[in-house]
Write a protein that holds these residues in place. Sequence first.
Motif, PDB file in Angstrom:
ATOM      1  N   MET A 162     -12.679  11.757 -13.226  1.00 35.62           N
ATOM      2  CA  MET A 162     -11.384  12.211 -12.745  1.00 35.62           C
ATOM      3  C   MET A 162     -11.225  11.308 -11.471  1.00 35.62           C
ATOM      4  O   MET A 162     -10.013  10.501 -11.342  1.00 35.62           O
ATOM      5  N   LYS A 163     -12.005  11.254 -10.716  1.00 29.72           N
ATOM      6  CA  LYS A 163     -11.869  10.194  -9.289  1.00 29.72           C
ATOM      7  C   LYS A 163     -11.778   8.879  -9.746  1.00 29.72           C
ATOM      8  O   LYS A 163     -10.944   8.163  -9.276  1.00 29.72           O
ATOM      9  N   ARG A 164     -12.670   8.354 -10.780  1.00 32.83           N
ATOM     10  CA  ARG A 164     -12.672   7.072 -11.155  1.00 32.83           C
ATOM     11  C   ARG A 164     -11.255   6.729 -11.798  1.00 32.83           C
ATOM     12  O   ARG A 164     -11.039   5.628 -11.642  1.00 32.83           O
ATOM     13  N   SER A 165     -11.021   7.487 -12.627  1.00 30.34           N
ATOM     14  CA  SER A 165      -9.531   7.298 -13.293  1.00 30.34           C
ATOM     15  C   SER A 165      -8.424   6.933 -12.307  1.00 30.34           C
ATOM     16  O   SER A 165      -7.622   6.412 -12.458  1.00 30.34           O
ATOM     17  N   SER A 166      -8.340   8.068 -11.285  1.00 32.81           N
ATOM     18  CA  SER A 166      -7.447   7.764 -10.054  1.00 32.81           C
ATOM     19  C   SER A 166      -7.436   6.555  -9.539  1.00 32.81           C
ATOM     20  O   SER A 166      -6.430   5.764  -9.051  1.00 32.81           O
ATOM     21  N   MET A 167      -8.705   6.261  -9.133  1.00 34.17           N
ATOM     22  CA  MET A 167      -8.842   4.854  -8.491  1.00 34.17           C
ATOM     23  C   MET A 167      -8.635   3.866  -9.401  1.00 34.17           C
ATOM     24  O   MET A 167      -7.760   2.781  -9.175  1.00 34.17           O
ATOM     25  N   ILE A 168      -8.584   3.808 -10.771  1.00 35.87           N
ATOM     26  CA  ILE A 168      -8.448   2.715 -11.717  1.00 35.87           C
ATOM     27  C   ILE A 168      -6.681   2.756 -11.677  1.00 35.87           C
ATOM     28  O   ILE A 168      -6.303   1.364 -11.673  1.00 35.87           O
ATOM     29  N   HIS A 169      -6.245   3.759 -11.770  1.00 36.82           N
ATOM     30  CA  HIS A 169      -4.419   3.767 -11.666  1.00 36.82           C
ATOM     31  C   HIS A 169      -3.989   3.272 -10.508  1.00 36.82           C
ATOM     32  O   HIS A 169      -2.895   2.531 -10.282  1.00 36.82           O
ATOM     33  N   GLY A 170      -4.731   3.549  -9.348  1.00 40.29           N
ATOM     34  CA  GLY A 170      -4.381   3.230  -7.866  1.00 40.29           C
ATOM     35  C   GLY A 170      -4.361   1.611  -8.075  1.00 40.29           C
ATOM     36  O   GLY A 170      -3.446   0.850  -7.452  1.00 40.29           O
ATOM     37  N   VAL A 171      -5.489   1.116  -8.578  1.00 35.34           N
ATOM     38  CA  VAL A 171      -5.773  -0.453  -8.584  1.00 35.34           C
ATOM     39  C   VAL A 171      -4.777  -1.091  -9.359  1.00 35.34           C
ATOM     40  O   VAL A 171      -4.012  -2.246  -8.921  1.00 35.34           O
ATOM     41  N   ILE A 172      -4.426  -0.465 -10.615  1.00 37.13           N
ATOM     42  CA  ILE A 172      -3.396  -1.093 -11.633  1.00 37.13           C
ATOM     43  C   ILE A 172      -1.875  -0.965 -10.835  1.00 37.13           C
ATOM     44  O   ILE A 172      -1.281  -2.243 -10.715  1.00 37.13           O
ATOM     45  N   LEU A 173      -1.694  -0.048 -10.228  1.00 39.42           N
ATOM     46  CA  LEU A 173      -0.318   0.277  -9.535  1.00 39.42           C
ATOM     47  C   LEU A 173      -0.197  -0.744  -8.309  1.00 39.42           C
ATOM     48  O   LEU A 173       0.791  -1.364  -8.393  1.00 39.42           O
ATOM     49  N   GLY A 174      -1.350  -0.764  -7.584  1.00 44.04           N
ATOM     50  CA  GLY A 174      -1.455  -1.919  -6.471  1.00 44.04           C
ATOM     51  C   GLY A 174      -1.178  -3.185  -6.704  1.00 44.04           C
ATOM     52  O   GLY A 174      -0.338  -3.929  -6.376  1.00 44.04           O
ATOM     53  N   THR A 175      -1.874  -3.524  -7.966  1.00 46.18           N
ATOM     54  CA  THR A 175      -1.630  -5.101  -8.512  1.00 46.18           C
ATOM     55  C   THR A 175      -0.273  -5.190  -8.929  1.00 46.18           C
ATOM     56  O   THR A 175       0.275  -6.370  -8.741  1.00 46.18           O
ATOM     57  N   PHE A 176       0.318  -4.052  -9.751  1.00 46.46           N
ATOM     58  CA  PHE A 176       1.613  -4.376 -10.082  1.00 46.46           C
ATOM     59  C   PHE A 176       2.752  -4.502  -9.122  1.00 46.46           C
ATOM     60  O   PHE A 176       3.389  -5.389  -9.024  1.00 46.46           O
ATOM     61  N   CYS A 177       2.436  -3.725  -8.109  1.00 47.10           N
ATOM     62  CA  CYS A 177       3.307  -3.928  -6.797  1.00 47.10           C
ATOM     63  C   CYS A 177       3.182  -5.224  -6.364  1.00 47.10           C
ATOM     64  O   CYS A 177       4.287  -5.945  -5.742  1.00 47.10           O
ATOM     65  N   LEU A 178       2.092  -5.640  -6.041  1.00 46.98           N
ATOM     66  CA  LEU A 178       1.880  -6.941  -5.527  1.00 46.98           C
ATOM     67  C   LEU A 178       2.488  -8.139  -6.195  1.00 46.98           C
ATOM     68  O   LEU A 178       3.298  -8.840  -5.679  1.00 46.98           O
ATOM     69  N   GLY A 179       2.105  -8.047  -7.679  1.00 48.42           N
ATOM     70  CA  GLY A 179       2.741  -9.025  -8.637  1.00 48.42           C
ATOM     71  C   GLY A 179       4.414  -9.081  -8.559  1.00 48.42           C
ATOM     72  O   GLY A 179       4.963 -10.174  -8.323  1.00 48.42           O
ATOM     73  N   PHE A 180       4.899  -7.846  -8.363  1.00 53.61           N
ATOM     74  CA  PHE A 180       6.328  -7.507  -8.550  1.00 53.61           C
ATOM     75  C   PHE A 180       6.897  -8.163  -7.017  1.00 53.61           C
ATOM     76  O   PHE A 180       7.810  -8.905  -6.966  1.00 53.61           O
ATOM     77  N   GLY A 181       6.290  -7.901  -5.672  1.00 50.95           N
ATOM     78  CA  GLY A 181       6.627  -8.471  -4.520  1.00 50.95           C
ATOM     79  C   GLY A 181       6.570  -9.894  -4.429  1.00 50.95           C
ATOM     80  O   GLY A 181       7.217 -10.542  -3.929  1.00 50.95           O
ATOM     81  N   ALA A 182       5.718 -10.327  -5.267  1.00 54.10           N
ATOM     82  CA  ALA A 182       5.489 -11.958  -5.245  1.00 54.10           C
ATOM     83  C   ALA A 182       6.692 -12.432  -6.068  1.00 54.10           C
ATOM     84  O   ALA A 182       7.216 -13.422  -5.646  1.00 54.10           O
ATOM     85  N   VAL A 183       6.899 -11.751  -7.201  1.00 57.26           N
ATOM     86  CA  VAL A 183       8.098 -12.368  -7.944  1.00 57.26           C
ATOM     87  C   VAL A 183       9.383 -12.393  -7.103  1.00 57.26           C
ATOM     88  O   VAL A 183      10.136 -13.307  -7.185  1.00 57.26           O
ATOM     89  N   LEU A 184       9.818 -11.256  -6.250  1.00 56.04           N
ATOM     90  CA  LEU A 184      10.884 -11.267  -5.662  1.00 56.04           C
ATOM     91  C   LEU A 184      10.748 -12.376  -4.577  1.00 56.04           C
ATOM     92  O   LEU A 184      11.742 -12.828  -4.218  1.00 56.04           O
ATOM     93  N   ALA A 185       9.639 -12.525  -3.882  1.00 58.34           N
ATOM     94  CA  ALA A 185       9.757 -13.447  -2.593  1.00 58.34           C
ATOM     95  C   ALA A 185       9.894 -14.719  -3.140  1.00 58.34           C
ATOM     96  O   ALA A 185      10.805 -15.507  -2.499  1.00 58.34           O
ATOM     97  N   VAL A 186       9.413 -15.103  -4.259  1.00 62.99           N
ATOM     98  CA  VAL A 186       9.738 -16.553  -4.989  1.00 62.99           C
ATOM     99  C   VAL A 186      11.065 -16.589  -5.540  1.00 62.99           C
ATOM    100  O   VAL A 186      11.662 -17.627  -5.017  1.00 62.99           O
ATOM    101  N   THR A 187      11.630 -15.657  -5.808  1.00 60.38           N
ATOM    102  CA  THR A 187      13.008 -15.606  -6.320  1.00 60.38           C
ATOM    103  C   THR A 187      14.012 -15.740  -5.113  1.00 60.38           C
ATOM    104  O   THR A 187      14.905 -16.471  -5.327  1.00 60.38           O
ATOM    105  N   ASP A 188      13.612 -15.100  -4.136  1.00 56.51           N
ATOM    106  CA  ASP A 188      14.562 -15.012  -2.905  1.00 56.51           C
ATOM    107  C   ASP A 188      14.502 -16.453  -2.303  1.00 56.51           C
ATOM    108  O   ASP A 188      15.446 -17.051  -1.946  1.00 56.51           O
ATOM    109  N   ARG A 189      13.335 -16.976  -2.293  1.00 60.24           N
ATOM    110  CA  ARG A 189      13.156 -18.182  -1.950  1.00 60.24           C
ATOM    111  C   ARG A 189      13.908 -19.561  -2.384  1.00 60.24           C
ATOM    112  O   ARG A 189      14.401 -20.384  -2.025  1.00 60.24           O
TER     113      ARG A 189
END
Length: 199
Positions: A1-28
């Motif tokens: 259960m703990k491992r599954s939560s960690m994987i979900h957290g990493v996936i969510l963090g990666t998604f947010c980081l990627g989306f943030g990068a796309v927004l920054a590039v689009t803004d620029r």
Amino acid sequence: MKRSSMIHGVILGTFCLGFGAVLAVTDRMTSDDIAARALDDKQNSLSQVLPDELHDNQPVTDTLTLKNDEGREITIYRARRQGRVTGVAYEIFGTGYSGEIRLMLGVDADGRVLGVRVLAHKETPGLGDKIEVKKGDWILRFTGLSLGNPAPERWKVKKDSGDFDQFAGATITPRGVVRAIHGGLDFFAANKAALLEAN
């Protein structure tokens, strides 16, 4: 259960980081286009209240900043011919039925109105929006007027014993615009020396 939560957290963090990068590039990539569009809009507004024959400079880049009676900073756009200031334009603010009305006022060196145009408002469509030049010619009637023409006590709508028409069912909007224009002419008179200074 703990491992599954960690994987979900990493996936969510990666998604947010990627989306943030796309927004920054689009803004620029789009910020220069947005700035250019805003400059074009400002030049268009100025060209309607500062006739071309009045200047040989670019009023949009020949600016001065002063504070109005309310302490609000006002950017003044100066029209020059052969170095002499022949007219100025600046934003004025009125209060309509639905809130603030932003207008651009052009004034010649003698204090006569060169033109007025609405920049933004939230007035009722079909009633208060008649202040827009694309909806009617009401706003054009101020061209050529000054603080003394009409007399100060006549700078009101007809319903208030003044010289200016109001709209059927919408007196508050034209009343606010008339007051704003008169206030804009007062601002010119009070700051004339600074506005027409050649520096």
